[in-house]
Design a protein around this motif. Structure first.
Motif, PDB file in Angstrom:
ATOM      1  N   GLN A  63      37.684  64.164 -14.292  1.00  0.00           N
ATOM      2  CA  GLN A  63      38.950  63.992 -13.583  1.00  0.00           C
ATOM      3  C   GLN A  63      39.792  62.920 -14.291  1.00  0.00           C
ATOM      4  O   GLN A  63      39.274  61.877 -14.662  1.00  0.00           O
ATOM      5  CB  GLN A  63      38.620  63.533 -12.154  1.00  0.00           C
ATOM      6  CG  GLN A  63      39.768  63.530 -11.217  1.00  0.00           C
ATOM      7  CD  GLN A  63      39.986  64.912 -10.578  1.00  0.00           C
ATOM      8  OE1 GLN A  63      39.071  65.717 -10.497  1.00  0.00           O
ATOM      9  NE2 GLN A  63      41.200  65.169 -10.148  1.00  0.00           N
ATOM     10  N   HIS A  64      41.083  63.177 -14.523  1.00  0.00           N
ATOM     11  CA  HIS A  64      41.959  62.179 -15.138  1.00  0.00           C
ATOM     12  C   HIS A  64      43.213  62.142 -14.278  1.00  0.00           C
ATOM     13  O   HIS A  64      43.974  63.114 -14.282  1.00  0.00           O
ATOM     14  CB  HIS A  64      42.308  62.565 -16.570  1.00  0.00           C
ATOM     15  CG  HIS A  64      41.089  62.813 -17.394  1.00  0.00           C
ATOM     16  ND1 HIS A  64      40.451  61.831 -18.100  1.00  0.00           N
ATOM     17  CD2 HIS A  64      40.356  63.941 -17.576  1.00  0.00           C
ATOM     18  CE1 HIS A  64      39.394  62.336 -18.691  1.00  0.00           C
ATOM     19  NE2 HIS A  64      39.315  63.612 -18.385  1.00  0.00           N
ATOM     20  N   ASN A  65      43.444  61.022 -13.588  1.00  0.00           N
ATOM     21  CA  ASN A  65      44.411  60.995 -12.490  1.00  0.00           C
ATOM     22  C   ASN A  65      44.060  62.189 -11.598  1.00  0.00           C
ATOM     23  O   ASN A  65      42.920  62.373 -11.241  1.00  0.00           O
ATOM     24  CB  ASN A  65      45.860  61.065 -12.981  1.00  0.00           C
ATOM     25  CG  ASN A  65      46.238  59.806 -13.776  1.00  0.00           C
ATOM     26  OD1 ASN A  65      45.502  58.797 -13.745  1.00  0.00           O
ATOM     27  ND2 ASN A  65      47.347  59.865 -14.457  1.00  0.00           N
ATOM     28  N   ASP A  66      45.035  63.066 -11.348  1.00  0.00           N
ATOM     29  CA  ASP A  66      44.689  64.224 -10.514  1.00  0.00           C
ATOM     30  C   ASP A  66      44.425  65.454 -11.360  1.00  0.00           C
ATOM     31  O   ASP A  66      44.393  66.576 -10.859  1.00  0.00           O
ATOM     32  CB  ASP A  66      45.852  64.531  -9.563  1.00  0.00           C
ATOM     33  CG  ASP A  66      45.901  63.509  -8.448  1.00  0.00           C
ATOM     34  OD1 ASP A  66      44.850  62.897  -8.181  1.00  0.00           O
ATOM     35  OD2 ASP A  66      46.987  63.322  -7.895  1.00  0.00           O
ATOM     36  N   LEU A  67      44.278  65.261 -12.675  1.00  0.00           N
ATOM     37  CA  LEU A  67      44.242  66.412 -13.579  1.00  0.00           C
ATOM     38  C   LEU A  67      42.836  66.682 -14.095  1.00  0.00           C
ATOM     39  O   LEU A  67      42.075  65.764 -14.388  1.00  0.00           O
ATOM     40  CB  LEU A  67      45.153  66.149 -14.785  1.00  0.00           C
ATOM     41  CG  LEU A  67      46.607  65.833 -14.462  1.00  0.00           C
ATOM     42  CD1 LEU A  67      47.307  65.243 -15.668  1.00  0.00           C
ATOM     43  CD2 LEU A  67      47.294  67.111 -14.014  1.00  0.00           C
ATOM     44  N   LYS A  68      42.548  67.959 -14.225  1.00  0.00           N
ATOM     45  CA  LYS A  68      41.250  68.367 -14.759  1.00  0.00           C
ATOM     46  C   LYS A  68      41.509  69.471 -15.785  1.00  0.00           C
ATOM     47  O   LYS A  68      42.259  70.415 -15.513  1.00  0.00           O
ATOM     48  CB  LYS A  68      40.400  68.931 -13.617  1.00  0.00           C
ATOM     49  CG  LYS A  68      38.973  68.392 -13.620  1.00  0.00           C
ATOM     50  CD  LYS A  68      38.084  69.172 -12.720  1.00  0.00           C
ATOM     51  CE  LYS A  68      38.186  68.725 -11.258  1.00  0.00           C
ATOM     52  NZ  LYS A  68      37.480  69.640 -10.366  1.00  0.00           N
ATOM     53  N   LEU A  69      40.901  69.361 -16.967  1.00  0.00           N
ATOM     54  CA  LEU A  69      41.106  70.366 -18.008  1.00  0.00           C
ATOM     55  C   LEU A  69      40.737  71.767 -17.503  1.00  0.00           C
ATOM     56  O   LEU A  69      41.405  72.764 -17.810  1.00  0.00           O
ATOM     57  CB  LEU A  69      40.257  70.001 -19.242  1.00  0.00           C
ATOM     58  CG  LEU A  69      40.304  70.947 -20.421  1.00  0.00           C
ATOM     59  CD1 LEU A  69      41.714  71.085 -20.968  1.00  0.00           C
ATOM     60  CD2 LEU A  69      39.359  70.461 -21.532  1.00  0.00           C
ATOM     61  N   ALA A  70      39.676  71.811 -16.688  1.00  0.00           N
ATOM     62  CA  ALA A  70      39.197  73.110 -16.181  1.00  0.00           C
ATOM     63  C   ALA A  70      40.280  73.862 -15.398  1.00  0.00           C
ATOM     64  O   ALA A  70      40.250  75.085 -15.304  1.00  0.00           O
ATOM     65  CB  ALA A  70      37.973  72.900 -15.309  1.00  0.00           C
ATOM     66  N   ASP A  71      41.246  73.122 -14.853  1.00  0.00           N
ATOM     67  CA  ASP A  71      42.285  73.788 -14.030  1.00  0.00           C
ATOM     68  C   ASP A  71      43.508  74.234 -14.832  1.00  0.00           C
ATOM     69  O   ASP A  71      44.411  74.866 -14.293  1.00  0.00           O
ATOM     70  CB  ASP A  71      42.778  72.814 -12.940  1.00  0.00           C
ATOM     71  CG  ASP A  71      41.661  72.404 -12.002  1.00  0.00           C
ATOM     72  OD1 ASP A  71      40.705  73.208 -11.865  1.00  0.00           O
ATOM     73  OD2 ASP A  71      41.736  71.294 -11.442  1.00  0.00           O
ATOM     74  N   LEU A  72      43.541  73.843 -16.096  1.00  0.00           N
ATOM     75  CA  LEU A  72      44.765  74.110 -16.867  1.00  0.00           C
ATOM     76  C   LEU A  72      44.837  75.524 -17.427  1.00  0.00           C
ATOM     77  O   LEU A  72      43.907  75.986 -18.064  1.00  0.00           O
ATOM     78  CB  LEU A  72      44.883  73.135 -18.047  1.00  0.00           C
ATOM     79  CG  LEU A  72      45.287  71.710 -17.722  1.00  0.00           C
ATOM     80  CD1 LEU A  72      45.581  70.960 -19.013  1.00  0.00           C
ATOM     81  CD2 LEU A  72      46.511  71.685 -16.819  1.00  0.00           C
ATOM     82  N   HIS A  73      45.977  76.179 -17.168  1.00  0.00           N
ATOM     83  CA  HIS A  73      46.235  77.487 -17.757  1.00  0.00           C
ATOM     84  C   HIS A  73      47.382  77.329 -18.752  1.00  0.00           C
ATOM     85  O   HIS A  73      48.390  76.697 -18.454  1.00  0.00           O
ATOM     86  CB  HIS A  73      46.619  78.518 -16.685  1.00  0.00           C
ATOM     87  CG  HIS A  73      45.434  79.050 -15.974  1.00  0.00           C
ATOM     88  ND1 HIS A  73      44.571  78.241 -15.298  1.00  0.00           N
ATOM     89  CD2 HIS A  73      44.958  80.323 -15.859  1.00  0.00           C
ATOM     90  CE1 HIS A  73      43.597  78.992 -14.781  1.00  0.00           C
ATOM     91  NE2 HIS A  73      43.814  80.268 -15.111  1.00  0.00           N
ATOM     92  N   ILE A  74      47.216  77.928 -19.907  1.00  0.00           N
ATOM     93  CA  ILE A  74      48.186  77.760 -20.995  1.00  0.00           C
ATOM     94  C   ILE A  74      48.697  79.142 -21.387  1.00  0.00           C
ATOM     95  O   ILE A  74      47.932  80.113 -21.378  1.00  0.00           O
ATOM     96  CB  ILE A  74      47.453  77.129 -22.220  1.00  0.00           C
ATOM     97  CG1 ILE A  74      47.049  75.690 -21.919  1.00  0.00           C
ATOM     98  CG2 ILE A  74      48.289  77.203 -23.494  1.00  0.00           C
ATOM     99  CD1 ILE A  74      48.210  74.749 -21.669  1.00  0.00           C
ATOM    100  N   MET A  99      48.763  61.547 -19.323  1.00  0.00           N
ATOM    101  CA  MET A  99      50.119  60.998 -19.536  1.00  0.00           C
ATOM    102  C   MET A  99      51.042  61.812 -18.634  1.00  0.00           C
ATOM    103  O   MET A  99      51.255  63.003 -18.890  1.00  0.00           O
ATOM    104  CB  MET A  99      50.543  61.143 -21.000  1.00  0.00           C
ATOM    105  CG  MET A  99      51.916  60.551 -21.285  1.00  0.00           C
ATOM    106  SD  MET A  99      52.508  60.896 -22.973  1.00  0.00           S
ATOM    107  CE  MET A  99      51.647  59.706 -23.935  1.00  0.00           C
ATOM    108  N   GLY A 100      51.538  61.194 -17.575  1.00  0.00           N
ATOM    109  CA  GLY A 100      52.354  61.941 -16.611  1.00  0.00           C
ATOM    110  C   GLY A 100      51.563  63.131 -16.085  1.00  0.00           C
ATOM    111  O   GLY A 100      50.431  62.987 -15.626  1.00  0.00           O
TER     112      GLY A 100
END
Ligand SMILES: CC(=O)N[C@H]1[C@@H](OP(=O)(O)OP(=O)(O)OC[C@H]2O[C@@H](n3ccc(=O)[nH]c3=O)[C@H](O)[C@@H]2O)O[C@H](CO)[C@@H](O)[C@@H]1O[C@H](C)C(=O)N[C@@H](C)C(=O)N[C@H](CCC(=O)O)C(=O)O
Ligand SMILES: Nc1ncnc2c1ncn2[C@@H]1O[C@H](COP(=O)(O)OP(=O)(O)OP(=O)(O)O)[C@@H](O)[C@H]1O
Length: 531
Positions: A26-37, A94-95
């Motif tokens: 977890q990084h802030n509220d972000l997780k790589l697993a949740d990212l769609h590109i 970052m943001g």
């Protein structure tokens, strides 16, 4: 340019997992697993809210300087190059974006882009064409011939991304524009995906020396490499002819390579032959060799199980070329509806690349008579009252010479050439082009090409350094006026060759690009004054 994946957005973690990058932290509220590109870009100015931005050094500066810019434009994920092994896989927030430090990213960015597009190049038959001249012509001839054999084919190069199918066999359908002849790694895999998505079974790409030098083909699986020729160009970038030649030969280092097509009439092919890995299937093409034995004798110091294709008894007509083919696949009489001897060489390259990939000789041969020229490549605009005008893209000394020699072969009366040279580029070619024009044309009109930040007057003065007499020379810096006047003053048995712009749709003067379509202008001019 920003491209969204035409099929779907993808969870990127599965691609990065290959590189041992943790998806669930977890990084802030972000997780790589949740990212769609949905797109990967190397330039922060092309980023959108679905982008992965690759931040790595280029030839001028370091892309890592632009991470903040990319994030401000909405990038969801940034891969930032690091030279420190221990940093690999570290993730910062970052943001709204995650920044992942990636060890030796430039070595892997091609693979990442390929994996993101599910290694689409390995699902197609691929051909990469390199050489100073003829890349665009050969790729488009390959695609037209492939489509005629009912295998839809895409092209990627100077003229953008096109798809040739049985229905759009001659003109192709434009799928996208390109900035570079060989696109950056992210765009190359994206375009390949686009071609496959639209039904392409084969893809023919132009491999420029810059592209090869900068590893833009990385991660792209090349099956067949084609080498057309080598003459001086791009010394502003490569500095020496040897470095330029070596960059082109990098194509031989592609691991996936199975076949190579060499223009045996070009000396540089000896160097290619000397470096050929043993497992490759190689075809020698020639429009000069008298027979197979003499062709093979020329390559006897580099023994290999060569295939061959020779064009003999060349004839030139006002509409094209006729010749006989002798090859490892059979013999045939050919009628090629294209102007210029170099187009015979281009045809042999395209034909044999496809034969090496298993297409049928008879089917390919019967498609040749229906080939169309490429817009802006020795394209003839006919006029009854005045000269026919040929619009051609030649902007190197060799290409200009080839175009003039070709026009000579097909011309009955006077030959006029109208051309200029680009600014802010290799200026040693200007003088050479002046010399060549003087040698091959009856009348010369010097005009402007993309002068960019330079003064067109100075460029013209540089060209004139290569010329001795000035009696058959005019200077008219306005390109349209130069064409119109040469045309109106010409006889109907003459030919006017306008070189340098071809298919392009702009002129760059004083560092500003303005709309300029030479084909459109010449077409209008010849139509207006037909009769
Ligand atoms: C000198 C050269 O070849 N430059 C090419 C190279 O750029 P580069 O990576 O060196 O860029 P850089 O300026 O050092 O910047 C480093 C990184 O910061 C990024 N950046 C930069 C500025 C910014 O605001 N934001 C940002 O993210 C850049 O996108 C880049 O990733 O890599 C880019 C992506 O692949 C190319 O688009 C770019 O081509 C420029 C536009 C160009 O004009 N190239 C010509 C010389 C060229 O490549 N020509 C051949 C054909 C030649 C021929 O046969 O006629 C071609 O294949 O097109
Ligand atoms: N095989 C060839 N040998 C020499 N000149 C050629 C050859 N093929 C084409 N030309 C000339 O060079 C010009 C450029 O051809 P083409 O666009 O096919 O080459 P290219 O390698 O793609 O060049 P660029 O990268 O500059 O677009 C043509 O208009 C023609 O005048």
């Amino acid at each position: 340019m920003t491209f969204n994946n035409p099929l779907t957005t993808r969870p990127i973690a599965e691609v990065l997992a290959i590189f041992d990058i943790a998806a669930d932290d977890q990084h802030n509220d972000l997780k790589l697993a949740d990212l769609h590109i949905s797109n990967i870009v190397l330039d922060s100015r092309e980023v959108n809210e679905h982008s992965l931005f690759i931040a790595q050094a280029g030839t001028q500066e370091d892309g890592r300087k632009y991470i903040r810019d990319a994030v401000e434009r909405g990038a969801k994920l940034v891969l930032a190059n690091t030279d420190k092994t221990e940093m690999h896989g570290e993730i910062d927030a970052m943001g709204e974006a995650l920044i992942i430090h990636f060890f030796e990213l430039p070595r892997q960015s091609g693979f990442i882009c390929s994996a993101f597009h599910r290694h689409v190049s390995s699902k197609l038959q691929t051909i990469a064409v390199t050489g100073t001249n003829g890349k665009t012509s050969v790729t488009h001839l390959c695609a037209q011939l492939s489509a005629a054999c009912e295998e839809a084919a895409g092209t990627i190069g100077t003229m953008g991304v096109s798809l040739y199918t049985k229905e759009s066999q001659h003109t192709g359908r434009k799928l996208a524009e390109t900035i570079n002849t060989t696109p950056d790694v992210a765009s190359l895999h994206h375009f390949t995906h686009l071609v496959k998505h639209h039904g392409g079974q084969r893809i023919c790409i132009e491999a420029s020396s810059h592209g090869l030098d900068q590893n833009r083909l990385s991660g792209f699986k090349v099956d067949t490499a084609v080498f057309t020729n080598l003459t001086q160009d791009h010394l502003d970038y490569h500095e020496t002819l040897e470095a330029y030649a070596k960059a082109k030969r990098k194509l031989l280092k592609q691991e996936s390579l199975r076949c190579v097509v060499l223009n045996a009439d070009d000396n540089e092919s000896q160097q290619w032959a000397a470096e050929l890995p043993e497992h490759l299937s190689v075809c020698l093409c020639s429009i000069k060799a008298s027979d197979k034995a003499s062709l093979f004798a020329e390559f006897s110091s580099h023994p290999h199980h060569y295939k061959y294709c020779i064009a003999k008894t060349l004839r030139f007509t006002p509409n094209g070329c006729a010749f006989e083919i002798e090859s490892s696949w059979g013999e045939a009489s050919i009628s090629l509806p294209l102007i210029g001897m170099f187009n015979i060489a281009n045809l042999l390259s395209a034909l044999t690349a496809l034969l090496m990939q298993g297409l049928n000789f008879e089917q390919l041969v019967s498609a040749i008579a229906h080939l169309r020229g490429i817009p802006g490549r020795m394209e003839v605009f006919e006029s009854r009252k005045h000269a026919n005008i040929i619009v051609d893209y030649a902007h190197t000394p060799d290409a200009l010479q080839q175009a003039l020699m070709a026009a000579r072969q097909h011309a009955l009366g006077n030959l006029t050439v109208i051309f200029g040279c680009g600014g802010d580029r290799d200026n040693s070619k200007r003088e050479q082009m002046g010399r060549i024009a003087e040698k091959w044309a009856d009348e010369i009109v010097l005009t402007q090409d993309n002068s960019r930040s330079e003064s067109p007057e100075n460029i013209v003065a540089d060209i004139m350094q290569g010329m001795q007499g000035k009696s058959n020379l005019k200077i008219e810096l306005d390109r349209k006026t130069a064409i119109r006047e040469a045309f109106l003053n010409s006889q109907n048995d003459a030919l006017v060759l306008v070189a340098g712009k071809g298919h392009e749709e702009y002129l760059e003067l004083n560092s500003v690009r303005e709309y300029y379509n030479e084909r459109e202008y010449v077409n209008q001019l010849t139509l207006e004054l037909k009769g």
